[in-house]
Design a protein around this motif. Structure first.
Motif, PDB file in Angstrom:
ATOM      1  N   ALA A 153     -10.346  -6.065 -19.022  1.00 39.60           N
ATOM      2  CA  ALA A 153     -10.618  -6.588 -17.681  1.00 39.60           C
ATOM      3  C   ALA A 153     -10.047  -5.626 -16.653  1.00 39.60           C
ATOM      4  O   ALA A 153      -8.929  -5.129 -16.808  1.00 39.60           O
ATOM      5  CB  ALA A 153     -10.007  -7.981 -17.504  1.00 39.60           C
ATOM      6  N   LEU A 154     -10.821  -5.355 -15.617  1.00 37.79           N
ATOM      7  CA  LEU A 154     -10.411  -4.475 -14.524  1.00 37.79           C
ATOM      8  C   LEU A 154     -10.662  -5.229 -13.227  1.00 37.79           C
ATOM      9  O   LEU A 154     -11.796  -5.629 -12.950  1.00 37.79           O
ATOM     10  CB  LEU A 154     -11.227  -3.182 -14.546  1.00 37.79           C
ATOM     11  N   THR A 155      -9.600  -5.443 -12.431  1.00 34.81           N
ATOM     12  CA  THR A 155      -9.756  -6.239 -11.210  1.00 34.81           C
ATOM     13  C   THR A 155      -9.090  -5.525 -10.041  1.00 34.81           C
ATOM     14  O   THR A 155      -7.982  -4.999 -10.170  1.00 34.81           O
ATOM     15  CB  THR A 155      -9.154  -7.649 -11.379  1.00 34.81           C
ATOM     16  N   PHE A 156      -9.769  -5.529  -8.903  1.00 33.10           N
ATOM     17  CA  PHE A 156      -9.322  -4.760  -7.744  1.00 33.10           C
ATOM     18  C   PHE A 156      -9.433  -5.594  -6.468  1.00 33.10           C
ATOM     19  O   PHE A 156     -10.392  -6.354  -6.291  1.00 33.10           O
ATOM     20  CB  PHE A 156     -10.193  -3.511  -7.558  1.00 33.10           C
ATOM     21  N   TYR A 157      -8.465  -5.408  -5.572  1.00 32.24           N
ATOM     22  CA  TYR A 157      -8.578  -5.887  -4.191  1.00 32.24           C
ATOM     23  C   TYR A 157      -8.579  -4.645  -3.317  1.00 32.24           C
ATOM     24  O   TYR A 157      -7.680  -3.805  -3.401  1.00 32.24           O
ATOM     25  CB  TYR A 157      -7.422  -6.800  -3.809  1.00 32.24           C
ATOM     26  N   GLN A 158      -9.585  -4.521  -2.463  1.00 33.09           N
ATOM     27  CA  GLN A 158      -9.805  -3.286  -1.714  1.00 33.09           C
ATOM     28  C   GLN A 158      -9.949  -3.570  -0.223  1.00 33.09           C
ATOM     29  O   GLN A 158     -10.587  -4.551   0.173  1.00 33.09           O
ATOM     30  CB  GLN A 158     -11.086  -2.633  -2.255  1.00 33.09           C
ATOM     31  N   GLU A 159      -9.328  -2.733   0.561  1.00 30.66           N
ATOM     32  CA  GLU A 159      -9.525  -2.752   2.009  1.00 30.66           C
ATOM     33  C   GLU A 159      -9.970  -1.366   2.444  1.00 30.66           C
ATOM     34  O   GLU A 159      -9.584  -0.365   1.835  1.00 30.66           O
ATOM     35  CB  GLU A 159      -8.229  -3.123   2.742  1.00 30.66           C
ATOM     36  N   GLY A 204       0.903  -0.229  -6.458  1.00 38.22           N
ATOM     37  CA  GLY A 204       1.657   0.841  -7.113  1.00 38.22           C
ATOM     38  C   GLY A 204       0.839   1.566  -8.157  1.00 38.22           C
ATOM     39  O   GLY A 204       1.002   2.765  -8.372  1.00 38.22           O
ATOM     40  N   ASN A 205      -0.030   0.854  -8.833  1.00 40.05           N
ATOM     41  CA  ASN A 205      -0.959   1.441  -9.800  1.00 40.05           C
ATOM     42  C   ASN A 205      -2.363   1.067  -9.337  1.00 40.05           C
ATOM     43  O   ASN A 205      -2.773  -0.085  -9.488  1.00 40.05           O
ATOM     44  CB  ASN A 205      -0.677   0.884 -11.198  1.00 40.05           C
ATOM     45  N   PRO A 206      -3.122   2.013  -8.775  1.00 40.73           N
ATOM     46  CA  PRO A 206      -4.437   1.677  -8.222  1.00 40.73           C
ATOM     47  C   PRO A 206      -5.510   1.454  -9.262  1.00 40.73           C
ATOM     48  O   PRO A 206      -6.625   1.063  -8.922  1.00 40.73           O
ATOM     49  CB  PRO A 206      -4.768   2.892  -7.353  1.00 40.73           C
ATOM     50  N   GLY A 207      -5.220   1.710 -10.539  1.00 45.40           N
ATOM     51  CA  GLY A 207      -6.179   1.450 -11.597  1.00 45.40           C
ATOM     52  C   GLY A 207      -7.208   2.549 -11.764  1.00 45.40           C
ATOM     53  O   GLY A 207      -7.290   3.181 -12.806  1.00 45.40           O
ATOM     54  N   LEU A 208      -8.011   2.778 -10.739  1.00 49.54           N
ATOM     55  CA  LEU A 208      -8.990   3.861 -10.692  1.00 49.54           C
ATOM     56  C   LEU A 208      -8.875   4.532  -9.332  1.00 49.54           C
ATOM     57  O   LEU A 208      -8.176   4.039  -8.436  1.00 49.54           O
ATOM     58  CB  LEU A 208     -10.408   3.330 -10.923  1.00 49.54           C
ATOM     59  N   VAL A 209      -9.553   5.638  -9.166  1.00 48.07           N
ATOM     60  CA  VAL A 209      -9.459   6.385  -7.907  1.00 48.07           C
ATOM     61  C   VAL A 209     -10.065   5.564  -6.769  1.00 48.07           C
ATOM     62  O   VAL A 209     -11.224   5.142  -6.853  1.00 48.07           O
ATOM     63  CB  VAL A 209     -10.194   7.730  -8.028  1.00 48.07           C
ATOM     64  N   PRO A 210      -9.303   5.300  -5.705  1.00 46.55           N
ATOM     65  CA  PRO A 210      -9.866   4.560  -4.563  1.00 46.55           C
ATOM     66  C   PRO A 210     -11.030   5.348  -3.945  1.00 46.55           C
ATOM     67  O   PRO A 210     -10.915   6.557  -3.728  1.00 46.55           O
ATOM     68  CB  PRO A 210      -8.685   4.463  -3.587  1.00 46.55           C
ATOM     69  N   PRO A 211     -12.158   4.693  -3.671  1.00 46.09           N
ATOM     70  CA  PRO A 211     -13.299   5.389  -3.065  1.00 46.09           C
ATOM     71  C   PRO A 211     -12.955   5.906  -1.672  1.00 46.09           C
ATOM     72  O   PRO A 211     -12.005   5.444  -1.025  1.00 46.09           O
ATOM     73  CB  PRO A 211     -14.378   4.301  -2.993  1.00 46.09           C
ATOM     74  N   SER A 212     -13.743   6.841  -1.212  1.00 48.10           N
ATOM     75  CA  SER A 212     -13.572   7.390   0.131  1.00 48.10           C
ATOM     76  C   SER A 212     -13.618   6.264   1.157  1.00 48.10           C
ATOM     77  O   SER A 212     -14.468   5.367   1.078  1.00 48.10           O
ATOM     78  CB  SER A 212     -14.675   8.408   0.421  1.00 48.10           C
ATOM     79  N   GLY A 213     -12.715   6.309   2.119  1.00 46.99           N
ATOM     80  CA  GLY A 213     -12.669   5.294   3.157  1.00 46.99           C
ATOM     81  C   GLY A 213     -11.803   4.104   2.823  1.00 46.99           C
ATOM     82  O   GLY A 213     -11.586   3.232   3.668  1.00 46.99           O
ATOM     83  N   THR A 214     -11.293   4.039   1.587  1.00 52.99           N
ATOM     84  CA  THR A 214     -10.421   2.934   1.192  1.00 52.99           C
ATOM     85  C   THR A 214      -9.032   3.147   1.775  1.00 52.99           C
ATOM     86  O   THR A 214      -8.434   4.210   1.605  1.00 52.99           O
ATOM     87  CB  THR A 214     -10.328   2.838  -0.338  1.00 52.99           C
ATOM     88  N   THR A 215      -8.515   2.154   2.444  1.00 49.48           N
ATOM     89  CA  THR A 215      -7.177   2.252   3.032  1.00 49.48           C
ATOM     90  C   THR A 215      -6.119   1.543   2.199  1.00 49.48           C
ATOM     91  O   THR A 215      -4.922   1.773   2.405  1.00 49.48           O
ATOM     92  CB  THR A 215      -7.184   1.658   4.451  1.00 49.48           C
TER      93      THR A 215
END
Length: 515
Positions: free
Chosen positions: A465-471, A440-451
Motif C-alpha cells: 500500500a502506498l498512500t500520500f497527502y499532497q499540497e 520526513g519520508n516522502p515515499g516517492l519523488v514529489p511532482p513538480s509544483g508540490t509544496t
C-alpha cells in the motif's frame, strides 16, 4: 513500508532478493534479513508471482528519499565511481554515497562485471551481516551473482539514497545497465556490513503512458495483482473523491494503520495524558519484529514519544508502534478508528504489530478462527496468543496471512480520512509535530509544483500500500481545496514486485498534482 517480515514492497519474477526488508508499513525500505529469491518468467507474472517461495516484508520503512551526491572511496580516500569511458563528455555522472554504503555498493557493482572474480564464502562472510548470512548461507551468494553477471560492462545510471535511521545504517537504490537493466537496492547496518540486497529488472522503460485515472487503472491491471486506486480532494478535513477504481473494497494495507495510531497519540497529547517529550521504556516484552530499529536497542533504554512517532512513520518501526499503542490505550485507539470508519467493527480490535506476527505465523489454531470471529470473539482470541514474539522465528513469516483475514483492512476513503484528520490535528498546538513527522519520508519523488508531501506505506506478504497527502500550486488554487490524497492498495496471493507499482504510482502522483 511494511509490517511483515520480508518486504514491504515485494519481489518476484526475475528478482533476486538477498536479504530482507521492512514490516507492516512501502516504497523502498532498508532490507533487514535475508532470503534468496529465484525464478524467471515473462509477462504479468514477472510482477505478481503466484509462488510462495519468498518472504514478504510487512513492517518496514517506506519510500525512497533524495538523490545523493556522495561518492565511493578507495583505501586512500580518493573519490571514485566506476562508469564506462563512453559516457558523454560533460554529462554529470551519478555518484555513489559516501562511506561504507558507497563502498559496499561499488563492491556489488564489481560482482556484476563480466570479468568479476567469483565471490568466495570467506569474502561473503566479511561483507554480509550475520542476520543476512543466517538466511542466505555464504556459499549461496556467488551463484546468484553468477546468474546476473553481465556480458558487457555495467553502467551506473542513477543513484537514490534512502532515509537513514541515524545509527550509521543506510540504504540506496542503484539503476544500472548492462546485458540487462537492473535496479539494485542495498542496505548496510551500523557495522558497515551488507544487511540487505535486492536485485530486480529495471522496468522503467515499460511504464505505459498515463494521462488519466483510467489509464492508471489499466496500467495496474496489467501487473497481475489486484490493485485499487483512490484519489480525492481534501477540504477542511473532508475527502471528496475524484477517482476510485470500480468494485473497490476494504483491502489489507500493512503499516498504513499507523496513521490511526499517530492520530490517537495527538488525541492523548491534546487531553494532557501524554506529552511529546515523555519517555517510553523499551522492554524485551515490547520488542516486535522488524522493520525498524528499536527492537535492536538495549533493554531498559528510553525513547521519547516524538522519536517513537517519527520512527513509526518514517521507517515503519514496529516496536515504536506497539510502544505508542500501549501508551495511548485501547479506548483511545478505538476512538481514532471510529473517527475514520463507518464500519469500525472491521478494525476492532486494532492489531498491534506483535499480534499481527503471532496471529499470522505463530498460532495457526487461532488464525483458523480469526476471519469468522466478531470483535468480541477476536479480543478473546488475542488472549490465546503467546505473550511476545521471542519464540517466533522471523524466517517463518512467509506466505500470505491476509487471505485469512489477518491484517488491517482499510478502504481508500478511510485512509484518506486518516490523512485528512491528521492534517487537521496538525493545525493545533498538540499536533504541531505531525506535518514534519508525515513528510520526513516522502515515499516517492514529489511532482513538480508540490509544496508538501506526506506519506505512509504498508506491506506484508502479498500486500503493498502506498498512500500520500499532497499540497501544491494546483491543489491550492480555487475551490478551497487544501490538499489531495492518493491511495494505491495492492494484494496478491503470491509475492509482489514493487518497482512497477511504484513507477505507476509516481505517474498517479503527477495526475494528482495536476488536479
Amino acid at each position: 513500508m511494511g509490517v511483515g517480515y520480508g518486504r514491504e514492497l515485494s519481489e518476484a519474477g526475475h528478482g533476486r532478493l538477498l536479504g530482507r526488508r521492512r514490516r507492516p508499513g512501502t516504497a523502498a525500505v532498508p532490507l533487514v534479513a535475508a532470503l534468496l529469491l529465484t525464478g524467471c518468467s515473462d509477462g504479468a507474472d514477472d510482477v505478481a508471482d503466484q509462488s510462495d517461495t519468498t518472504v514478504d516484508s510487512t513492517a518496514g520503512q517506506d519510500g525512497a528519499s533524495s538523490t545523493t551526491d556522495g561518492s565511493a572511496t578507495t583505501d586512500d580516500g580518493a573519490a571514485t565511481t566506476r562508469v564506462p569511458d563512453d559516457r558523454a563528455e560533460g554529462v554529470e555522472q551519478p555518484q555513489l554515497p559516501e562511506g561504507a554504503l558507497g563502498e559496499q555498493a561499488q563492491w556489488v557493482l564489481d560482482q556484476l562485471a563480466p570479468d568479476a572474480t567469483p565471490t568466495t564464502s570467506e569474502e561473503a562472510e566479511e561483507r554480509f551481516s550475520a542476520d543476512f548470512l543466517d538466511a542466505v548461507p555464504a556459499d549461496q551468494i556467488e551463484p546468484v551473482f553468477a546468474q546476473l553477471r553481465s556480458a558487457e560492462p555495467v553502467t551506473l545510471v542513477d543513484v537514490t539514497e534512502q532515509a537513514g535511521t541515524g545509527d550509521g545504517s543506510g540504504s540506496a537504490v542503484l539503476r544500472v545497465t548492462g546485458t540487462e537493466p537492473l535496479v539494485i537496492t542495498i542496505s548496510v547496518d551500523a557495522d558497515d556490513r551488507i544487511s540487505g540486497l535486492l536485485l530486480q529488472p529495471d522496468t522503467t522503460a515499460d511504464v505505459p503512458n498515463v494521462s488519466s485515472w483510467e489509464d492508471l487503472d489499466a496500467g495496474f491491471a496489467g501487473l497481475g495483482a489486484t490493485t485499487q486506486v483512490y484519489a480525492a480532494d481534501v477540504t477542511g478535513g473532508t475527502c471528496t473523491p475524484v477517482h476510485e477504481t470500480p468494485e473497490s473494497q476494504a483491502a489489507p494495507s500493512g503499516s498504513v494503520f499507523k496513521l490511526i495510531v499517530l492520530s490517537a497519540v495527538v488525541d492523548a497529547v491534546t487531553d494532557g495524558d501524554l506529552a511529546w517529550d515523555d519517555e517510553l521504556t523499551i522492554t524485551p516484552e515490547a520488542k516486535s519484529l522488524p522493520s525498524g530499529e528499536l527492537q535492536d536497542r538495549e533493554d531498559g533504554s528510553k525513547v521519547t514519544v516524538q522519536e517513537a512517532a517519527e520512527l513509526m512513520i518514517g521507517i515503519s518501526d514496529n516496536t515504536a508502534t506497539d510502544l505508542l499503542m500501549d501508551a495511548v490505550g485501547t479506548e483511545r485507539i478505538e476512538t481514532a478508528v471510529n473517527g475514520i470508519s463507518t464500519e469500525p467493527e472491521r478494525l476492532t480490535p486494532l492489531l498491534s504489530t506483535q499480534q499481527f506476527f503471532l496471529l499470522g505465523w505463530g498460532a495457526p489454531e487461532v488464525r483458523a478462527q480469526w476471519a469468522d470471529a466478531d470483535p468480541t470473539e477476536r479480543a478473546d482470541l488475542l488472549e490465546e496468543l503467546p505473550e511476545d514474539v521471542s519464540g517466533l522465528n522471523p524466517m517463518a513469516v512467509n506466505g500470505t496471512a491476509w487471505t485469512d483475514g489477518v491484517g488491517w483492512f482499510l478502504t481508500g476513503a478511510e485512509i484518506c480520512a486518516a490523512h485528512a484528520e491528521l492534517q487537521e490535528q496538525a493545525q493545533t498546538e498538540a499536533g504541531a509535530p505531525v506535518r514534519e513527522i508525515l513528510s520526513g519520508n516522502p515515499g516517492l519523488v514529489p511532482p513538480s509544483g508540490t509544496t508538501y508531501q506526506g506519506f505512509k506505506g504498508g506491506s506484508a506478504p502479498g500486500v503493498l500500500a502506498l498512500t500520500f497527502y499532497q499540497e501544491g500550486e494546483a491543489a491550492a488554487s480555487g475551490n478551497d481545496v487544501s490538499g489531495r490524497v492518493l491511495v494505491v492498495q495492492v494484494r496478491h496471493e503470491g509475492t509482489i514486485l514493487d518497482q512497477p507499482f511504484a513507477e505507476l504510482t509516481q505517474a498517479g502522483l503527477a495526475l494528482l498534482a495536476a488536479g
